[in-house]
Scaffold this active site. Sequence first.
Site, mmCIF file in Angstrom:
data_model
loop_
_atom_site.group_PDB
_atom_site.id
_atom_site.type_symbol
_atom_site.label_atom_id
_atom_site.label_comp_id
_atom_site.label_asym_id
_atom_site.label_seq_id
_atom_site.Cartn_x
_atom_site.Cartn_y
_atom_site.Cartn_z
ATOM 1 C CB ALA A 73 -1.843 -6.789 -8.383
ATOM 2 C CG ASN A 153 5.881 -2.738 -13.828
ATOM 3 O OD1 ASN A 153 5.794 -3.452 -14.591
ATOM 4 N ND2 ASN A 153 7.016 -2.404 -13.069
ATOM 5 C CD GLN A 181 1.576 0.193 -13.299
ATOM 6 O OE1 GLN A 181 0.964 1.293 -13.271
ATOM 7 N NE2 GLN A 181 2.231 -0.238 -12.062
ATOM 8 C CB SER A 201 -3.144 -3.639 -6.793
ATOM 9 O OG SER A 201 -2.611 -4.605 -6.300
ATOM 10 C CG HIS A 203 -1.696 0.263 -4.214
ATOM 11 N ND1 HIS A 203 -0.293 0.605 -4.642
ATOM 12 C CD2 HIS A 203 -1.407 -1.048 -4.643
ATOM 13 C CE1 HIS A 203 0.732 -0.103 -5.110
ATOM 14 N NE2 HIS A 203 -0.313 -1.311 -4.866
ATOM 15 C CB THR A 239 -11.736 -11.909 8.346
ATOM 16 O OG1 THR A 239 -11.993 -13.324 9.044
ATOM 17 C CG2 THR A 239 -12.809 -11.107 8.583
ATOM 18 C CB CYS A 325 7.961 -4.804 -6.501
ATOM 19 S SG CYS A 325 6.278 -4.416 -6.203
#
Length: 378
Positions: A73, A153, A181, A201, A203, A239, A325
């Site tokens: 994200a 979050n 979130q 994201s 995860h 890639t 974070c």
Amino acid sequence: MNYPAYFDYNATTPVDPAVLEVMLPYFSMHFGNAASRTHVFGSKAEEAVSTARKQLARLLDADPKDVVFTSGATESINLALKGVWEANRHRGNHLITVSTEHKAVLDTCEHLAHLGAEITYLTPDSEGLIRAEQVEAAIRPDTLLVSVMVANNETGVLQPIQAIGAVAHKQGVLFHTDATQAVGKIPLSWAGSPIDLLSLSGHKFYGPKGIGALLARKSVALTAQQDGGRHERGRRSGTLNVPGIVGLGEAARLAQNLLPTEKDRIAALRNKLEAGILGQIPQATVNGSRQYRLPNTTNITFAGVDGELLLLSLNEIAVSNGSACTSATTLPSHVLKAMGLSDDLAYSSVRFSLGRFTSEEDVNTAIRHVVTVVNRLA
């Protein structure tokens, strides 16, 4: 080793075993580069990427062609905000966001401000909410983009993004939302929505770390932030992370299947946790709207308790007092401060976030442990 009960799902989630299972062959047996279409190895990788793109699009009711795979994200947000500003500077120089956004948005806006952009930061009310009317009042003739997250979050507060996006579109302004979130926790629909760009994201909903996506409508002029191959329809070179993309796709498929029952189960556990703590600790209060929030999140202030000592003492559960974070900083939560909390109250606040593998036993453990620790420290 006895691990504590996990209540930090907003920081990250474990990879679902089903996700890991589908990823593993793409590290070894199907290791091809998705851009190498002249042989079977590349074709197999390209096919897997195409399937995952469709799986993610299906979860969000989106066009697979609008999906741009990224590393997560944070990269998606950087691509959205910087990409729109760079591609559209001839039209304007003004962006609007909210002071309670994730640092991925706030720091990107600060970077753009250093380059000459003008940023308006809206202040939420005491429940963490902003109104579409605030956004409308802040829009100027030179406004390019409004960026407001779906769900916070730290508090789980849900913003009225449909109304905000409609206001932006009425003024001819693009609308980006950080849905990191929210994806996999609540229903979201891209089709027919006023959202032009959406970041996420893997995860955060049981996929692997290091993979995410930006949904960007084809009509949005966007300058790529990475050059070198013009992958992802020229919007993000590099890639492709095939195992990660496969995992993201499977996580999206699982989320679509489990969401109807999972959100209700988790909400019931969250409510039990919250009631158990508030019922036994009179000085505890919930931060943010209790009506408009994610089903898995509660942020609770324990007034009169030293916040640092509280977190150190809660060793039977894994919790946090802010964004993962920014957890290395010693500053009070910028989210809670923007909502009007004092430094002391912000420091003594704890975020509890539940998820797919949270059990009733975990909740009982958390209630007992939190009540014991807080009463000892108070």
